[in-house]
Scaffold this motif. Structure first.
Motif, PDB file in Angstrom:
ATOM      1  N   TRP A   3      36.319  62.399  51.618  1.00 52.70           N
ATOM      2  CA  TRP A   3      35.277  61.545  52.173  1.00 52.70           C
ATOM      3  C   TRP A   3      34.158  61.343  51.156  1.00 52.70           C
ATOM      4  N   THR A   4      33.839  60.081  50.875  1.00 54.50           N
ATOM      5  CA  THR A   4      32.768  59.753  49.934  1.00 54.50           C
ATOM      6  C   THR A   4      31.944  58.604  50.510  1.00 54.50           C
ATOM      7  N   ASP A   5      30.770  58.365  49.902  1.00 52.50           N
ATOM      8  CA  ASP A   5      29.976  57.207  50.322  1.00 52.50           C
ATOM      9  C   ASP A   5      30.814  55.940  50.184  1.00 52.50           C
ATOM     10  N   CYS A   6      30.662  55.031  51.140  1.00 49.90           N
ATOM     11  CA  CYS A   6      31.497  53.831  51.161  1.00 49.90           C
ATOM     12  C   CYS A   6      31.151  52.883  50.015  1.00 49.90           C
ATOM     13  N   THR A  13      24.747  59.044  56.014  1.00 51.93           N
ATOM     14  CA  THR A  13      25.434  57.909  55.407  1.00 51.93           C
ATOM     15  C   THR A  13      26.829  57.770  55.988  1.00 51.93           C
ATOM     16  N   TRP A  14      27.296  56.553  55.960  1.00 53.11           N
ATOM     17  CA  TRP A  14      28.683  56.290  56.327  1.00 53.11           C
ATOM     18  C   TRP A  14      29.598  56.820  55.233  1.00 53.11           C
ATOM     19  N   GLN A  15      30.708  57.400  55.624  1.00 52.02           N
ATOM     20  CA  GLN A  15      31.667  57.948  54.669  1.00 52.02           C
ATOM     21  C   GLN A  15      33.009  57.237  54.815  1.00 52.02           C
ATOM     22  N   CYS A  16      33.659  57.012  53.695  1.00 56.56           N
ATOM     23  CA  CYS A  16      34.970  56.364  53.671  1.00 56.56           C
ATOM     24  C   CYS A  16      35.999  57.271  53.006  1.00 56.56           C
ATOM     25  N   ARG A  52      29.548  61.132  61.074  1.00 56.49           N
ATOM     26  CA  ARG A  52      29.693  62.469  61.651  1.00 56.49           C
ATOM     27  C   ARG A  52      28.871  62.624  62.921  1.00 56.49           C
TER      28      ARG A  52
END
Length: 513
Positions: free
Chosen positions: A43-46, A67-70, A95
């Motif tokens: 999972w990383t920043d989008c 932050t949203w994760q992608c 999350r």
């Protein structure tokens, strides 16, 4: 939904098409190895979104500063060969933020088929904020969509020409041209996406979701499906009834219908929505597009007839054709929030300016303001034609036109001719209609909206019956637009939240007025 590519071409929630801040997941295709259920997601920043997902900027930070994760999940290209080649399924999550104890992941599918969940979820995060107190909110680009081995067909320039065509042909020459254009589009899909086309059925996406459940660490799948997402949820429940957790189906596709029956039902649904729009307009102090509800509809019909003979300027250099205007009107009928822009767009069109209606049509087709198309249309056609056995021809559509016109003078022809979308499709369809029977499943909350144009209200009852005794629990919302939860109705949201967060199943037959 009204779109020359087919009967369900715009099941994605209308406000998502118009208002979403789009973002991307990451794609991956490589030979498979080992047990995919044991994979660990990175999972990383989008990143910035891909064109196939509609373009735009990365999503805004969450209200709590998170932050949203992608991430990308590997899945088998061919589920009959689970240790063969893999594709990447793009995921996004927010999350759980508490204060309640985390239940697990709540997976969303917002419809289409062909809609990017990675793009859509952030735009509606505020609507689902109460659910984030106990769930990780998760969505994904289904296989064939966006960055999940997205289907590619025609180029942007070819699509501009395609969507300018006459999708309600009146004579033999126009019918031949329409069929030729459809076959050329489908041939381009085969040329550019032959590897993935046999593997984008709804049953494949459902198997991806069960792999997702395991990779995310959940014993059961908690799910929120909207529009086509209800069909996907029903198919999942059929394949994996023992793995169903708390599941909500909103804006329900009738799983018992053939494509023809679905198109005819939508003709009635969009006509009802137009009737409601016209009545609403004339009950206000001044309706700029008619003096009575019937006058509003007569003027719309006259506009469409005029555009068939002579299009008007739209968004330069394109013209607003009869097809684009019909498509744009239908887009606005997905949500009561768009009735204002529809009124303004009609008023402009009567004055010879087609820009607003063309903007609405572009949203339906997945076209951005800079002329780039997402793969919404390509994925929609690929998934529908892989799912559906039926292959209709020109003669069959002509025989059915009187029935469709009786159902809707405004949308009947358009939806009838859309049944040709699978002509010469290179992959055989799977079934007459999806199987959603799910004996042994946990209760599934099925929410129907009496004023839904795209998935008519009757589909909710049919879904409940098809899921089987003791599984489907029907909740009725007496409202307008495509879907119930995102209408903001407190009764609907209270019932859904109580079920998802606390396990309280509403009484069957509950009505929210």
């Amino acid at each position: 939904m009204p779109n020359p590519r087919g009967p369900r071409a715009a099941a994605l929630t209308a406000t998502a098409v118009l208002l979403a801040a789009l973002l991307a997941g990451c794609g991956d295709e490589r030979p498979g190895s080992g047990d995919l259920t044991a994979q660990k997601l990175d999972w990383t920043d989008c990143p910035a979104p891909a064109v196939s997902e509609g373009g735009g900027t990365t999503p805004s930070p969450l209200p709590d500063g998170g932050t949203w994760q992608c991430a990308t999940m590997k899945a088998p290209l061919d589920w009959s060969r689970p240790r063969g080649d893999t594709i990447g399924i793009a995921l996004i999550r927010a999350r759980a933020a508490g204060p309640g104890e985390r239940i697990g992941s709540l997976i969303f599918n917002f419809g289409g088929p062909g809609g990017s969940g990675v793009s859509t979820l952030p735009s509606f995060a505020q609507d689902y904020a109460p659910l984030r107190t106990r769930y990780d909110l998760v969505s994904f680009d289904p296989r064939g969509v966006g960055r999940s081995a997205g289907v590619r067909c025609e180029s942007d320039a070819q699509l501009d020409r395609y969507f300018q065509q006459d999708a309600t042909p009146d004579d033999a020459a126009e019918r031949a041209t329409f069929l030729k254009n459809t076959e050329q589009f489908n041939a381009a899909c085969e040329k550019n996406s032959a590897r993935v086309l046999p593997h984008v059925r709804t049953t494949d996406a459902a198997r991806d979701m069960d792999l997702m459940r395991q990779v995310l660490g959940d014993a059961r799948l908690h799910y929120f499906g909207i529009s086509y997402g209800t069909e996907l949820g029903g198919v999942y429940a059929h394949l994996f009834p023992g793995h169903v957790g708390r599941a909500v189906l909103d804006a329900v596709v009738d799983p018992t219908q053939t494509p023809e029956q679905s198109s005819l039902g939508q003709a009635k649904g969009f006509q009802l929505a137009m009737d409601n729009f016209a009545h609403d307009c004339v009950t206000k102090s001044k309706c700029p597009v008619g003096t009575t509800a019937q006058d509003v509809e007569n003027r719309v019909a006259a506009l469409l007839k005029k555009l068939d003979a002579k299009p008007i300027p739209g968004i330069f250099p394109r013209l607003l054709t009869q097809t684009a205007a019909t498509n744009g009107i239908a887009q606005a009928l997905y949500s009561k929030d768009l009735w204002g822009p529809l009124t303004e767009g009609l008023e402009q069109a009567y004055a010879g300016d087609g820009r607003i209606l063309m903007l609405l049509s572009d949203a339906m087709n997945g076209r951005t303001e800079n002329g780039e198309y997402s793969n919404l249309t390509a994925a929609n056609v690929a998934i529908n034609c892989s799912d559906e056995k039926q292959r209709y021809d020109t003669a069959y559509v002509q025989r059915k036109l009187p029935e469709f016109r009786a159902a809707s003078p405004l949308f009947g022809d358009f939806l009838a001719w859309g049944m040709l979308s699978c002509a010469d499709w290179p992959v055989p369809g799977a079934a007459d209609h999806p199987d959603v029977s799910a004996p042994g499943s946990a209760p599934i909350l099925v929410v129907g909206n009496t004023g839904d144009p795209a998935t008519p209200y009757e589909g909710a009852r049919k879904m409940v019956e098809a899921l089987g005794r003791g599984v489907g629990v029907e909740l009725t919302y007496k409202g307008q637009g495509h879907g119930a939860y995102n209408s903001g109705d407190k009764c609907v949201q209270s019932a859904v939240n109580g079920y998802l967060l606390d396990g309280r199943v509403p009484a069957a037959g509950t009505v929210c007025a």
